[in-house]
Design a protein around this motif. Structure first.
Motif, PDB file in Angstrom:
ATOM      1  N   LEU A   3     -32.065  -1.701  29.482  1.00 51.00           N
ATOM      2  CA  LEU A   3     -31.061  -0.955  28.719  1.00 51.00           C
ATOM      3  C   LEU A   3     -31.733   0.106  27.846  1.00 51.00           C
ATOM      4  CD1 LEU A   3     -28.689  -3.843  27.593  1.00 51.00           C
ATOM      5  CD2 LEU A   3     -28.205  -2.071  29.281  1.00 51.00           C
ATOM      6  N   PHE A   4     -32.877  -0.278  27.261  1.00 50.86           N
ATOM      7  CA  PHE A   4     -33.570   0.665  26.385  1.00 50.86           C
ATOM      8  C   PHE A   4     -34.106   1.858  27.178  1.00 50.86           C
ATOM      9  CE2 PHE A   4     -37.284   1.793  23.582  1.00 50.86           C
ATOM     10  CZ  PHE A   4     -36.517   2.350  22.573  1.00 50.86           C
ATOM     11  N   VAL A  50     -25.662  -8.875  23.879  1.00 49.91           N
ATOM     12  CA  VAL A  50     -25.661  -7.422  23.725  1.00 49.91           C
ATOM     13  C   VAL A  50     -24.309  -6.856  24.153  1.00 49.91           C
ATOM     14  CG1 VAL A  50     -26.677  -5.278  24.600  1.00 49.91           C
ATOM     15  CG2 VAL A  50     -28.158  -7.163  23.908  1.00 49.91           C
ATOM     16  N   ALA A  51     -23.795  -7.333  25.284  1.00 53.03           N
ATOM     17  CA  ALA A  51     -22.514  -6.828  25.783  1.00 53.03           C
ATOM     18  C   ALA A  51     -21.373  -7.145  24.818  1.00 53.03           C
ATOM     19  CB  ALA A  51     -22.224  -7.419  27.158  1.00 53.03           C
ATOM     20  N   GLU A  52     -21.352  -8.367  24.262  1.00 53.21           N
ATOM     21  CA  GLU A  52     -20.299  -8.755  23.323  1.00 53.21           C
ATOM     22  C   GLU A  52     -20.347  -7.930  22.041  1.00 53.21           C
ATOM     23  OE1 GLU A  52     -20.156 -13.500  24.564  1.00 53.21           O
ATOM     24  OE2 GLU A  52     -21.225 -12.874  22.754  1.00 53.21           O
ATOM     25  N   ASP A  60     -20.924   1.153  24.461  1.00 52.92           N
ATOM     26  CA  ASP A  60     -21.277   0.568  25.745  1.00 52.92           C
ATOM     27  C   ASP A  60     -22.663  -0.062  25.537  1.00 52.92           C
ATOM     28  OD1 ASP A  60     -23.505   2.441  27.028  1.00 52.92           O
ATOM     29  OD2 ASP A  60     -22.004   3.768  26.118  1.00 52.92           O
ATOM     30  N   PRO A  61     -23.101  -0.993  26.379  1.00 45.73           N
ATOM     31  CA  PRO A  61     -24.374  -1.683  26.144  1.00 45.73           C
ATOM     32  C   PRO A  61     -25.591  -0.754  26.005  1.00 45.73           C
ATOM     33  CG  PRO A  61     -23.113  -2.899  27.746  1.00 45.73           C
ATOM     34  CD  PRO A  61     -22.367  -1.605  27.506  1.00 45.73           C
ATOM     35  N   LEU A  85     -34.342  -6.339  26.317  1.00 40.15           N
ATOM     36  CA  LEU A  85     -32.905  -6.594  26.216  1.00 40.15           C
ATOM     37  C   LEU A  85     -32.169  -6.323  27.520  1.00 40.15           C
ATOM     38  CD1 LEU A  85     -31.940  -5.099  22.737  1.00 40.15           C
ATOM     39  CD2 LEU A  85     -32.257  -7.490  23.348  1.00 40.15           C
ATOM     40  N   THR A  86     -31.276  -7.244  27.842  1.00 36.38           N
ATOM     41  CA  THR A  86     -30.319  -7.058  28.931  1.00 36.38           C
ATOM     42  C   THR A  86     -28.932  -7.252  28.327  1.00 36.38           C
ATOM     43  OG1 THR A  86     -30.236  -9.395  29.537  1.00 36.38           O
ATOM     44  CG2 THR A  86     -31.961  -8.053  30.588  1.00 36.38           C
TER      45      THR A  86
END
Length: 167
Positions: A3-4, A50-52, A60-61, A85-86
């Motif tokens: 994600l990063f 992360v998604a929550e 968005d993530p 992070l995912t």
């Protein structure tokens, strides 16, 4: 890709100045709303995946990872490993609010450190102390230069050139 990495690629992919301004203005608006929400609910840290947390704060993530990047030095538990992070990674946003306020000054993010939600988190006096500490950290004080013909700082009474300044 993490994600990063996606966040960095997204930020670097903006070609025109117009796209750049449009993207960052939209991001800063989201960021402001997210910090307002975090400050309103400052009693307990936010915890979730992360998604929550991204959904809860209006990101968005990938953009949420950018938010974490900006806030990473302000967590009480230390910096997060952003590369690992995912969307399913568990994250706790345990802000050290004094450090966060200082870091917002450091980032020159006036739209963030002037949010009215700070009133319930830090007293006016504490915010002023942190602001003064930030300003003091940016003051450069040049060391006193001893001239050749000035009295020697060792206290001998001789001129510097005839005492400690002698080759």
């Amino acid at each position: 890709m993490s994600l990063f990495s996606d966040w960095k690629a997204r930020a670097e992919s903006l070609q025109s100045n117009e796209d750049y301004q449009k993207y960052w203005n939209a991001y800063f608006e989201q960021e402001t709303k997210a910090y307002a929400q975090v400050l309103k609910n400052h009693q307990a840290p936010l915890t979730g995946t992360v998604a929550e947390l991204a959904e809860r704060l209006g990101f968005d993530p990938v953009a949420f990872t950018g938010y974490l990047d900006g806030a990473n030095t302000s967590f009480a538990s230390g910096e997060k490993d952003l590369d690992a992070l995912t969307a399913e990674s568990s994250v706790t946003l345990d802000f050290d609010f004094e450090k966060l306020f200082f870091n917002m000054h450091e980032a020159k993010a006036q739209w963030l450190y002037t949010l009215p939600e700070w009133d319930d988190v830090l007293s006016e006096q504490k915010r002023q102390e942190i602001t003064n500490a930030y300003r003091a950290s940016k003051v450069f004080v040049a060391p006193v230069q001893v001239g050749r013909n000035d009295p020697c700082p060792c206290g001998s009474g001789k001129k510097y050139k005839n005492c400690c300044g002698k080759n």
